[in-house]
Design a protein around this motif. Structure first.
Motif, mmCIF file in Angstrom:
data_model
loop_
_atom_site.group_PDB
_atom_site.id
_atom_site.type_symbol
_atom_site.label_atom_id
_atom_site.label_comp_id
_atom_site.label_asym_id
_atom_site.label_seq_id
_atom_site.Cartn_x
_atom_site.Cartn_y
_atom_site.Cartn_z
ATOM 1 N N VAL A 172 -12.911 87.140 -41.977
ATOM 2 C CA VAL A 172 -13.157 88.347 -41.191
ATOM 3 C C VAL A 172 -12.267 88.362 -39.947
ATOM 4 N N HIS A 173 -12.129 87.198 -39.318
ATOM 5 C CA HIS A 173 -11.269 87.106 -38.135
ATOM 6 C C HIS A 173 -9.820 87.422 -38.503
ATOM 7 N N LYS A 201 -9.285 91.146 -38.794
ATOM 8 C CA LYS A 201 -9.276 91.789 -37.482
ATOM 9 C C LYS A 201 -7.988 91.463 -36.720
ATOM 10 N N PHE A 221 -22.835 89.554 -38.558
ATOM 11 C CA PHE A 221 -21.939 90.640 -38.950
ATOM 12 C C PHE A 221 -22.642 91.992 -39.020
ATOM 13 N N GLN A 267 -23.858 94.091 -36.899
ATOM 14 C CA GLN A 267 -23.459 95.141 -35.969
ATOM 15 C C GLN A 267 -21.951 95.387 -35.938
ATOM 16 N N ASP A 268 -21.220 94.770 -36.823
ATOM 17 C CA ASP A 268 -19.767 94.956 -36.861
ATOM 18 C C ASP A 268 -19.447 96.397 -37.251
ATOM 19 N N GLU A 269 -18.641 97.088 -36.436
ATOM 20 C CA GLU A 269 -18.325 98.494 -36.692
ATOM 21 C C GLU A 269 -17.540 98.682 -37.978
ATOM 22 N N GLN A 270 -16.885 97.644 -38.445
ATOM 23 C CA GLN A 270 -16.095 97.749 -39.673
ATOM 24 C C GLN A 270 -16.959 97.617 -40.927
ATOM 25 N N LEU A 271 -18.214 97.227 -40.764
ATOM 26 C CA LEU A 271 -19.094 97.060 -41.921
ATOM 27 C C LEU A 271 -19.520 98.432 -42.452
#
Length: 383
Positions: A122-123, A126, A158, A160-164
């Motif tokens: 994931v990192h 990003k 993960f 609250q990740d906006e990309q989810l």
């Protein structure tokens, strides 16, 4: 690779596939958006596409392709950033302009590198996006293996990740869903994972025990988290029986990924779920797991979205093949553009229409095979 400046331009003599029609005409682009679609007229200026198709940039909601670059061989871990870059290049070259990278949390194989690589993966996505080196837009689809003992702790950071954009609930325990037939499971893991038959025998008892201990409890906790903390779309995975679909509907599932039987697909349709099938299934003419074929579901009008799954290039090919199953070309292309965009909440893309993002691809049929000749995202060529 992310657009920073926009150029106004036009494309003429293209077969433009909208959500409902195929129009021989001209497309104009301004400031990264589709400005207009007009029938061709004499004297129109613009790039001549010589009758090639102009299709919306494809939207992929479930691909394991990144994992293949991260783990090119069993137990071999590749550096994350080079893997992400190679994955992105393959995705874009296939005509996919927006992708939900399906990253697994947990595995039925206790020795798998998936869990160890989760945060790094994931990192890396990003980091590459922040550096502006990705061609396609990348989002997250977290695939949750319900038998994973520490699944809740792994998933929660993960949420609250906006990309989810999507969460899918999976149970790959032998004897369940996709692997209802143990013989097919044995063939798969001995071939892909390199397990010996002795290891398969040893693992069966362990995997069934993990399923009994963790699946039901993890499922309840995950549904609660997704409902209470964030309204993220939920997908069920490998529905096999009507009861599997009923369970998902009660939990708020909106997508049925890869139903394994005609009964499950029909039940999903009756309850308003979007039905996803694998593009490799359609290209190959059947499921590698011995389950229902994508072609059969399409012939019953039970296929809404295609996913490239493990072969990015299969997505466009399978969409064109759906015409053999009774789909019009606009309806077939919608399975790889408009429909996945809609269910992923990406309302600014997914079709050729005025005011939407100028994400589109140039395609030419060669001996019946659709070939991607160019890819544009927000009006800027990326391939």
């Amino acid at each position: 690779m992310n657009p920073t400046t926009h150029t106004d331009f036009s494309i003429r003599n293209a077969r433009i596939v909208t959500a409902t029609d195929v129009i021989s005409g001209t497309l104009s682009v301004s400031q990264g958006l589709i400005q207009g679609i007009l029938p061709d007229t004499d004297g129109v200026e613009g790039d001549d596409w010589e009758g090639d198709y102009l299709l919306p940039g494809m939207v992929e909601i479930h691909t394991d392709n990144l994992e293949k670059h991260l783990m090119p061989r069993p137990k071999v871990q590749w550096p994350v950033l080079p893997a992400v870059i190679a994955h992105d290049a393959q995705i874009a070259a296939s005509g996919i302009t927006s992708v939900l990278d399906a990253i697994a949390i947990g595995d039925i194989d206790p020795d798998s590198l998936r869990t160890q690589m989760l945060v790094q993966c994931v990192h890396g996505l990003k980091e590459a996006a922040a550096a502006g080196i990705l061609r396609a837009d990348h989002f997250l689809h977290l695939r949750l293996e319900l038998a994973q003992p520490d699944l809740i702790n792994l998933f929660t950071p993960f949420l609250q990740d906006e990309q989810l954009k999507l969460v899918s609930l999976m149970d790959h325990t032998p004897g369940q869903r996709q692997w209802s037939d143990i013989a097919h499971y044995r063939t798969y893991v001995t071939g892909k994972r390199g397990w010996s038959h002795e290891k398969v025998d040893k693992m069966l008892d362990l995997l069934v025990e993990r399923q009994h201990q963790h699946v039901a409890l993890n499922r309840r906790k995950l549904i609660h988290l997704c409902r209470q903390q964030r309204s993220v779309p939920l997908a069920s995975h490998d529905d096999t029986t009507a009861e599997h679909v009923y369970e998902g509907v009660a939990e708020g599932v909106t997508i049925s990924e890869f139903p394994t039987t005609l009964l499950a697909a029909r039940t999903a349709r009756e309850h308003g779920l979007a039905i996803v099938m694998g593009a490799p299934n359609r290209v190959r003419g059947g499921s590698h797991s011995g389950n229902v074929s994508a072609s059969e579901l399409a012939q019953h009008d039970l296929l809404d979205i295609l996913s490239s799954d493990y072969v990015p290039a299969s997505l466009l090919h399978a969409a064109f093949l759906l015409q053999q199953d009774g789909y019009s070309l606009p309806k077939a292309i919608a399975t790889v553009s408009l429909q996945p965009a809609r269910y992923a909440g990406l309302s600014d893309r997914g079709q050729i229409a005025e005011g939407l993002r100028a994400d589109f691809i140039r395609v030419r049929e060669v001996h019946g095979i659709p070939v991607v000749l160019g890819v544009w995202k927000q009006g800027r060529r990326i391939v």
